[in-house]
Design an enzyme around this catalytic site. Sequence first.
Site, PDB file in Angstrom:
ATOM      1  N   ILE A  60       6.573 -22.896  -6.919  1.00 20.16           N
ATOM      2  CA  ILE A  60       5.722 -24.094  -6.850  1.00 20.16           C
ATOM      3  C   ILE A  60       6.335 -25.248  -7.648  1.00 20.16           C
ATOM      4  CG2 ILE A  60       4.235 -23.678  -8.865  1.00 20.16           C
ATOM      5  CD1 ILE A  60       1.844 -24.236  -6.942  1.00 20.16           C
ATOM      6  N   ASN A  77      13.044 -12.933 -15.907  1.00 21.86           N
ATOM      7  CA  ASN A  77      12.679 -13.173 -17.298  1.00 21.86           C
ATOM      8  C   ASN A  77      11.806 -12.024 -17.775  1.00 21.86           C
ATOM      9  OD1 ASN A  77      14.001 -15.700 -17.536  1.00 21.86           O
ATOM     10  ND2 ASN A  77      12.297 -16.708 -16.491  1.00 21.86           N
ATOM     11  N   GLY A 110      11.027 -16.733 -21.558  1.00 21.67           N
ATOM     12  CA  GLY A 110      10.535 -17.681 -20.570  1.00 21.67           C
ATOM     13  C   GLY A 110       9.623 -17.086 -19.525  1.00 21.67           C
ATOM     14  N   GLN A 111       9.237 -15.817 -19.677  1.00 22.49           N
ATOM     15  CA  GLN A 111       8.321 -15.235 -18.686  1.00 22.49           C
ATOM     16  C   GLN A 111       6.925 -15.818 -18.887  1.00 22.49           C
ATOM     17  OE1 GLN A 111       7.967 -10.923 -18.643  1.00 22.49           O
ATOM     18  NE2 GLN A 111       6.831 -10.941 -16.712  1.00 22.49           N
ATOM     19  N   HIS A 161       8.990 -10.674 -11.132  1.00 21.82           N
ATOM     20  CA  HIS A 161       9.462 -11.554 -10.054  1.00 21.82           C
ATOM     21  C   HIS A 161      10.927 -11.851 -10.281  1.00 21.82           C
ATOM     22  CE1 HIS A 161       7.668 -13.893 -13.323  1.00 21.82           C
ATOM     23  NE2 HIS A 161       8.630 -14.772 -13.119  1.00 21.82           N
TER      24      HIS A 161
HETATM   25  P1  AMP Z   1       8.648 -17.078 -15.131  1.00 24.23           P
HETATM   26  O1  AMP Z   1       8.702 -18.275 -16.044  1.00 24.23           O
HETATM   27  O2  AMP Z   1       9.936 -16.330 -15.005  1.00 24.23           O
HETATM   28  O3  AMP Z   1       7.462 -16.186 -15.446  1.00 24.23           O
HETATM   29  O4  AMP Z   1       8.438 -17.680 -13.691  1.00 24.23           O
HETATM   30  C1  AMP Z   1       7.207 -17.907 -13.114  1.00 24.23           C
HETATM   31  C2  AMP Z   1       7.446 -18.847 -11.979  1.00 24.23           C
HETATM   32  O5  AMP Z   1       6.317 -18.808 -11.131  1.00 24.23           O
HETATM   33  C3  AMP Z   1       7.629 -20.307 -12.417  1.00 24.23           C
HETATM   34  O6  AMP Z   1       8.904 -20.772 -11.975  1.00 24.23           O
HETATM   35  C4  AMP Z   1       6.474 -21.027 -11.740  1.00 24.23           C
HETATM   36  O7  AMP Z   1       6.824 -22.308 -11.291  1.00 24.23           O
HETATM   37  C5  AMP Z   1       6.123 -20.082 -10.596  1.00 24.23           C
HETATM   38  N1  AMP Z   1       4.758 -20.137 -10.131  1.00 24.23           N
HETATM   39  C6  AMP Z   1       3.634 -20.091 -10.880  1.00 24.23           C
HETATM   40  N2  AMP Z   1       2.547 -20.136 -10.095  1.00 24.23           N
HETATM   41  C7  AMP Z   1       2.997 -20.196  -8.813  1.00 24.23           C
HETATM   42  C8  AMP Z   1       2.367 -20.264  -7.543  1.00 24.23           C
HETATM   43  N3  AMP Z   1       1.027 -20.288  -7.417  1.00 24.23           N
HETATM   44  N4  AMP Z   1       3.140 -20.325  -6.440  1.00 24.23           N
HETATM   45  C9  AMP Z   1       4.484 -20.314  -6.552  1.00 24.23           C
HETATM   46  N5  AMP Z   1       5.138 -20.248  -7.726  1.00 24.23           N
HETATM   47  C10 AMP Z   1       4.416 -20.196  -8.837  1.00 24.23           C
END
Ligand code: AMP
Length: 113
Positions: free
Chosen positions: A32, A86, A92-93, A99
């Site tokens: 997103i 992460n 940074g998680q 994911h």
């Molecule tokens: P992390 O920081 O590795 O936990 O990554 C989480 C990722 O999820 C971030 O890059 C966010 O931009 C992404 N994210 C969070 N909510 C959503 C959502 N509803 N749809 C798509 N991506 C998302």
Amino acid sequence: MADNCIFCKIVRGEIPAAKLYEDEELLAFRDISPAAPLHFLVIPKKHISGPAAVTAEDERLIGRMLRIGSETAKKEGIEDFRVVFNNGAQAGQTVFHIHMHILGGRDLNWPPG
Ligand code: AMP
């Protein structure tokens, strides 16, 4: 499935996502808040809180994430990409459902910040 997990909500269809791939055990959707021209996430539908929570029984599933992520990047026209997992807040998680980030479409610096 975890009730309050945002990615479990995407799996259940309670929150929309720009899906690029889906099968019975994996889902890929665009991030997103993209950090590169191509930036998508591959998740297992099974709730696993992060890389450190992966068990021996998940090994095949985690391997499939890599194959499906690579094939999806290729379908999006990207051959060179970065794969990021992460683990933990300091790394940074922010979403505690494992994911795999796939980033590509621009020059990427190393080491990352
Ligand atoms: P992390 O920081 O590795 O936990 O990554 C989480 C990722 O999820 C971030 O890059 C966010 O931009 C992404 N994210 C969070 N909510 C959503 C959502 N509803 N749809 C798509 N991506 C998302």
